[in-house]
Design a protein around this motif. Structure first.
Motif, PDB file in Angstrom:
ATOM      1  N   GLY A 157       1.055  -1.287  -0.347  1.00 15.89           N
ATOM      2  CA  GLY A 157      -0.050   0.325  -0.005  1.00 15.89           C
ATOM      3  C   GLY A 157       0.918   1.666  -0.216  1.00 15.89           C
ATOM      4  O   GLY A 157       2.001   0.902  -0.066  1.00 15.89           O
ATOM      5  N   CYS A 158       0.125   2.093   0.234  1.00 12.75           N
ATOM      6  CA  CYS A 158       0.935   3.892   0.190  1.00 12.75           C
ATOM      7  C   CYS A 158      -0.278   4.453   1.252  1.00 12.75           C
ATOM      8  O   CYS A 158      -1.026   5.027   0.297  1.00 12.75           O
ATOM      9  N   ASP A 159       0.996   5.752   1.722  1.00 11.68           N
ATOM     10  CA  ASP A 159       0.469   7.019   1.619  1.00 11.68           C
ATOM     11  C   ASP A 159      -0.160   7.915   1.242  1.00 11.68           C
ATOM     12  O   ASP A 159      -0.426   8.896   1.488  1.00 11.68           O
ATOM     13  N   HIS A 161       0.001  10.714  -2.110  1.00  7.52           N
ATOM     14  CA  HIS A 161      -1.982  10.764  -2.453  1.00  7.52           C
ATOM     15  C   HIS A 161      -1.177  11.731  -3.543  1.00  7.52           C
ATOM     16  O   HIS A 161      -1.235  12.605  -4.420  1.00  7.52           O
ATOM     17  N   PRO A 168      -3.425   4.128  -4.167  1.00  7.24           N
ATOM     18  CA  PRO A 168      -3.868   3.983  -2.408  1.00  7.24           C
ATOM     19  C   PRO A 168      -5.253   2.638  -2.849  1.00  7.24           C
ATOM     20  O   PRO A 168      -5.653   2.326  -1.278  1.00  7.24           O
ATOM     21  N   GLY A 172      -4.402  -0.060  -1.042  1.00  8.87           N
ATOM     22  CA  GLY A 172      -4.889   0.167   0.294  1.00  8.87           C
ATOM     23  C   GLY A 172      -3.655   1.074   1.079  1.00  8.87           C
ATOM     24  O   GLY A 172      -2.726   1.722  -0.083  1.00  8.87           O
ATOM     25  N   THR A 173      -4.081   1.434   2.297  1.00 15.59           N
ATOM     26  CA  THR A 173      -2.879   2.229   2.571  1.00 15.59           C
ATOM     27  C   THR A 173      -1.698   1.468   3.136  1.00 15.59           C
ATOM     28  O   THR A 173      -1.590   0.149   2.874  1.00 15.59           O
ATOM     29  N   LEU A 174      -0.642   2.498   3.651  1.00  7.24           N
ATOM     30  CA  LEU A 174       0.452   1.864   4.048  1.00  7.24           C
ATOM     31  C   LEU A 174       0.613   1.056   4.771  1.00  7.24           C
ATOM     32  O   LEU A 174       0.024   0.483   6.078  1.00  7.24           O
ATOM     33  N   ARG A 175       1.295  -0.310   4.761  1.00  2.02           N
ATOM     34  CA  ARG A 175       0.875  -1.411   5.965  1.00  2.02           C
ATOM     35  C   ARG A 175       2.604  -2.322   5.609  1.00  2.02           C
ATOM     36  O   ARG A 175       2.613  -2.526   4.643  1.00  2.02           O
TER      37      ARG A 175
END
Length: 392
Positions: A157-159, A161, A168, A172-175
């Motif tokens: 994932g990535c935060d 934008h 994202p 999904g969000t960063l994990r």
């Protein structure tokens, strides 16, 4: 024919990036553990999975075309879509391609056997697991890389934008994986004869250990503390968070290859701002100079987008001026592809025609080609260790 009635043989088509490849390797291993035989030829398979890419429009079209071709070539064999396109457009795919046996998302590829068990041979089964807060250990029995080389995914994932990017929404969000998890896999792969470890994530620089908050550099130190000969290659580092200490480590320990993949995206301050990128061309040139001052042997790769909405001839000139000043060892040039749900896709003013995007891409590539040649000639006469990947 349902997969549960078949001979439990599966073929998995690989499309997309290195991160997608890791997911495919995980899925193949989990299916093998569940009693499936992982084949190299779809003609012999009782189940076909297409691990799709959904990053840009050409990749989406390739994923759909590949799936349709497999459906046509193997009538009676269930075909399911997995991966990024399946995650992003599950509703559209299930409606538009009812002949699919199923659609499986990309958030938890290690649960592929559960998905396959849900296939009934009737209606298209759609299952999109939400994804765990921390990606789990996922041992891989078979690697699709060149011999002695492997991709190791340290985060998902990535935060960020960026206005042009749907990652994202897709992943999904960063994990992040824990340091312990990554080190465990690293050691296991070394025991299997892997020499080159390509560390991948959407942004390696964003990795933070959940237990102590230490960043990516500390993970590199942990791996370099291991004895013996191997190579570490860091891929995909967000330039605005790039730690110059990483370059110093490549001088101190040659097992850390001085190859840095930094996606600058453009050379125009205005286009970068519209892209939602916090950096500036001047700052990026300073970063490049700083890297080369620390390690003159460093090789730099980057990606650039042409034809972003509102890009003018002046903006394009700023990009080519940046490339001339940066003298990067390798460059990928991509035509802007509007992605549903992103900020850039909503821009209606200054849309660049497709033919003009292509012209600009070819222009930038033609300008960059002699730069690459000039940079690489500095290695002529050098004696360098290499990893033999294949026989010709």
């Amino acid at each position: 024919m349902s997969p549960r009635d078949s001979s439990k043989t599966v073929y998995i088509e690989h499309l997309g990036c290195a991160k997608n490849q890791v997911d495919l390797e995980v899925m193949g291993a989990r299916l093998q553990e569940a009693g499936w035989t992982w084949l190299d030829d779809p003609a012999d398979a009782g189940l076909i999975l297409v691990n799709t890419c959904g990053f840009i429009e050409p990749a989406q079209e390739e994923s759909i075309d590949t799936t349709l071709a497999l459906l046509a070539a193997h009538p009676g064999v269930p075909v399911a879509m997995t991966g990024c396109l399946a995650q992003r457009f599950s509703a559209e795919l299930s409606e538009g391609m009812p002949e699919l046996a199923g659609i499986f998302g990309n958030r938890e590829p290690d649960r592929i056997a559960e998905f396959v068990d849900r296939l009934s041979g009737g209606d298209c089964v759609v299952w999109l697991p939400e994804g765990r807060e921390e990606p789990t250990d996922a041992p891989r029995s078979r690697l699709l890389s060149h011999p002695a080389s492997a991709y190791v995914k340290i985060a998902e994932g990535c935060d960020h934008h960026c206005s042009f990017c749907a990652i994202p929404a897709i992943r999904g969000t960063l994990r992040v994986r824990s340091r312990t998890s990554v080190l465990k896999e690293f050691r296991e792969l070394r025991q299997r004869g892997i020499h080159e470890f390509n560390l991948v994530a959407q942004d390696l620089a964003a990795w933070r250990d959940n237990s102590d908050g230490e960043g990516f550099l500390s993970l590199v130190d942990t791996l370099l503390a291991e004895p013996g000969e191997f190579w570490l290659r860091p891929l995909y580092l967000y330039p605005d968070q790039f730690p110059l200490e990483l370059v110093r480590r490549s001088v101190q320990d040659p097992r850390l290859l001085p190859y840095f993949d930094l996606s600058f995206q453009h050379g125009s301050p205005e286009i970068l701002r519209r892209m939602g990128r916090p950096g500036t061309p001047e700052g990026y040139l300073e970063l490049i100079a700083g890297i080369r001052e620390i390690n003159p042997d460093a090789s730099l790769r980057s990606s650039f987008i042409v034809g972003f909405p509102g890009e003018t001839a002046e903006h394009l000139q700023q990009l080519t001026d940046f490339l001339a000043a940066a003298t990067l060892e390798w460059v990928g040039v991509f035509e802007f592809s509007p992605q549903t749900g992103t900020g850039a896709a909503a821009i209606r003013k200054g849309v660049v025609p497709d033919s003009e995007k292509t012209r600009r891409r070819l222009l930038v590539e033609s300008i960059q080609e002699p730069i690459v040649t000039a940079r690489l000639t500095r290695h002529v006469g050098s004696h360098l260790p290499v990893l033999i990947e294949e026989r010709i």
